[in-house]
Design an enzyme around this catalytic site. Structure first.
Site, PDB file in Angstrom:
ATOM      1  CE1 TYR A 123      -2.714  -3.341   0.665  1.00 23.50           C
ATOM      2  CE2 TYR A 123      -2.615  -2.876   3.015  1.00 23.50           C
ATOM      3  CZ  TYR A 123      -2.978  -3.710   1.975  1.00 23.50           C
ATOM      4  OH  TYR A 123      -3.604  -4.898   2.235  1.00 23.50           O
ATOM      5  CG  HIS A 124       4.212   1.652   1.180  1.00 21.16           C
ATOM      6  ND1 HIS A 124       5.231   0.918   1.758  1.00 21.16           N
ATOM      7  CD2 HIS A 124       3.303   1.864   2.169  1.00 21.16           C
ATOM      8  CE1 HIS A 124       4.952   0.686   3.032  1.00 21.16           C
ATOM      9  NE2 HIS A 124       3.785   1.250   3.303  1.00 21.16           N
ATOM     10  N   PRO A 125       1.978   3.001  -3.085  1.00 25.63           N
ATOM     11  CG  PRO A 125      -0.146   3.519  -3.936  1.00 25.63           C
ATOM     12  CD  PRO A 125       0.547   2.898  -2.746  1.00 25.63           C
TER      13      PRO A 125
END
Length: 530
Positions: A464-466
């Protein structure tokens, strides 16, 4: 007419709205598509595990991954005031100084060396433990040290037995080692940017907030962004900005909005019948993310937090939190971790670990048969694979096509296997011997790097680190320049995780907050000294 319109009330948007409105001579409007942050689980640190599904996210899935056996990964993106800072696991890590020095040296991002950005990390931070030149103690963002679960302490001992030195502070310029994470919490409650920055600023008459309002496009006239079109309930409004429109909608939302506005790759926009306002090929490209792989062990008794899945224990935890603001509810669960090497040729550690004293906490990870487990996940912090964000159609309501493209570069898959092997080594240390009965995932029968590669392809998931889809740079192919101005247009900036030219070697939220702090000074012409 406001001076500034900020599109997206997430981690960056809330910071910018608060900082810009400090000047009473400026008027600011912040627009958020989602609702206010009133859900009670947002403010309980433990509540993050409920946030990867439900009404406070956009409900995105990634496109089937070619190198992950065609699987479709969930891709949670916040749709609530505070954005990612309202739904994340609150782990506070900045990355290493070399990340930011690399932005400047490798991408021409003048002014983004670590020495340049450190003052903004310090300005943001209200740390309850650390001080000195690397830390702030009076900033808006609550950063605190918790009271780790006993099994979390066992993990830190086991990591040291496996050869990782103890690291007291991951944010003091060096990351290698294992230790306890600090979190963006204050007094047992989540310190999102909505809580820490925006809420105190909303009393100012020059700051307005609109929630549950979606911006359908940025309006451009004669090469200048002059306002936005807002869709709310059954009507569409045009709001004009006197000075600038600032897009802070995240690594997925920002490129989507730009493309719907006619700003992006001309051929792609033409495929969807969108009039090209500004041909900018890099919009939506350079998507990259951390790819998590979980190793799960079964415990031989109720040593972790899985007991709290039972209602009677939930009642006990709820009462402790209500009376004292402490206990499991005040924990983010991900209380410890570390950084170590997979590839020893790298200057700084390239694998990050997160330990959870429970099983089935993260999205898609089921419980162990015995009911009690623990999880150690890892990811390669500097992935080489790149994907993209593209429009599905010209309809605002359609989700974009998110091609995360994980493991497209074999190097990333090899590092994922390194992470699994190191995780296994840590969990097999003497400190864990009297607590762990067996390895549940991948399982003892999964042996050799080829088998672990297959496991990573089958079970890897987004951390969840785009980042990166509106890349900052000093070159003509970048989307924004080092002042975060969209190339070729006036009056338009992008300020969020999408501008990172390369992902930081850690969780990403602290870096996003720093970017917004620095952007506020860029916009107003101020400077913050070290």
């Amino acid at each position: 007419m406001p001076d500034y319109i900020i599109v997206g009330g997430g981690s960056a948007g809330c910071v910018l709205a608060a900082r810009l409105s400090e000047d009473p001579g400026l008027s600011v409007v912040l627009i958020e598509a989602g609702p206010p942050d009133t859900d009670r689980y947002i403010h309980m640190p433990v509540g993050f595990f409920k946030m990867t599904s439900g009404p406070l996210i956009w409900g995105y899935d990634a496109a089937p991954g070619k190198e992950i056996d065609g699987r479709v990964m969930v891709y949670p993106q916040a749709r609530v005031l505070g954005g990612g800072s309202s739904i994340n696991a609150q782990v506070f890590t900045r990355g290493c100084p070399q990340d930011y020095d690399g932005w400047a040296a490798d991408f021409g991002c003048a002014g983004w060396n670590y020495a340049d950005v450190l003052p903004y990390f310090v300005r943001s931070e209200g740390n309850d433990t650390f001080a000195g030149p690397q830390h702030g103690i009076e900033g808006p963002l609550g950063v605190s040290s918790g009271a780790p679960h006993p099994l979390t302490r066992i993990f830190v001992k086991a990591a040291q037995q496996a050869g990782l030195p103890f690291r007291a502070d991951f944010n003091a310029g060096e990351q290698e080692g294992a230790g306890f994470y600090q979190t963006t919490t204050r007094n047992g409650r989540r310190s999102s940017t909505a809580v820490a920055y925006l809420k105190p600023a909303l009393a100012r008459p020059n700051l307005s907030l609109r929630t549950d309002a979606t911006v359908s496009r940025v309006v451009v006239e004669n090469g200048r962004a002059v306002g936005v079109e807002i869709v709310a309930t059954d009507r569409t409004d045009l709001m004009r900005a006197e000075r600038e429109v600032i897009v802070t909608s995240g690594a997925i939302g920002s490129p989507k909005l730009l493309m719907l506005s006619g700003i992006g790759p001309a051929a792609h926009l033409g495929q969807h019948g969108i009039k090209v306002v500004h041909d900018l090929a890099g919009v939506g490209q350079n998507l990259h993310d951390h790819m998590d792989v979980d190793v799960v062990a079964e415990l031989n008794g109720p040593h972790g937090i899985d007991r709290y899945k039972k209602k009677r224990w939930q009642a006990v935890a709820g009462l402790e939190y209500a009376l004292f603001g402490k206990g499991p509810v005040a924990s983010n669960i991900v209380e410890a971790g570390g950084f170590w090497w997979g590839d020893r040729a790298e200057r700084t550690p390239d694998i990050q670990f997160h330990f959870l004293p429970g099983a089935g906490v993260e999205e898609g990870i089921g419980s162990v048969p015995g009911g009690n487990g623990c999880t150690l996940n890892s990811y390669h912090v500097r992935p080489r694979s790149r994907g993209s964000v593209a429009l599905r159609s010209a309809d605002l309501r359609d989700a974009p096509i998110i091609d995360a493209n994980p493991f497209a570069e074999r190097y990333d898959l090899e590092r994922a296997v390194d992470g699994i092997e190191i995780s296994r080594e840590i969990l097999s240390q003497p400190a864990f011997a009297k607590y762990i009965s067996r390895e549940h995932l991948p399982g003892a029968a999964t042996k050799g790097r080829a088998a672990l590669e297959a496991f990573a392809r089958q079970h890897g998931r987004s951390a969840y680190h785009p980042v990166g889809t509106c890349r900052m740079g000093g070159d003509a192919d970048s989307v924004v320049d080092p002042e975060l101005r969209v190339r070729g247009l006036a009056g338009l900036r992008v300020c969020d995780s999408s501008v990172m030219p390369r992902i930081v070697s850690s969780n990403s939220n602290a870096a996003v907050i720093m970017i917004a702090e620095k952007a506020a000074d860029m916009i107003t012409g101020k400077t913050t000294a070290a």
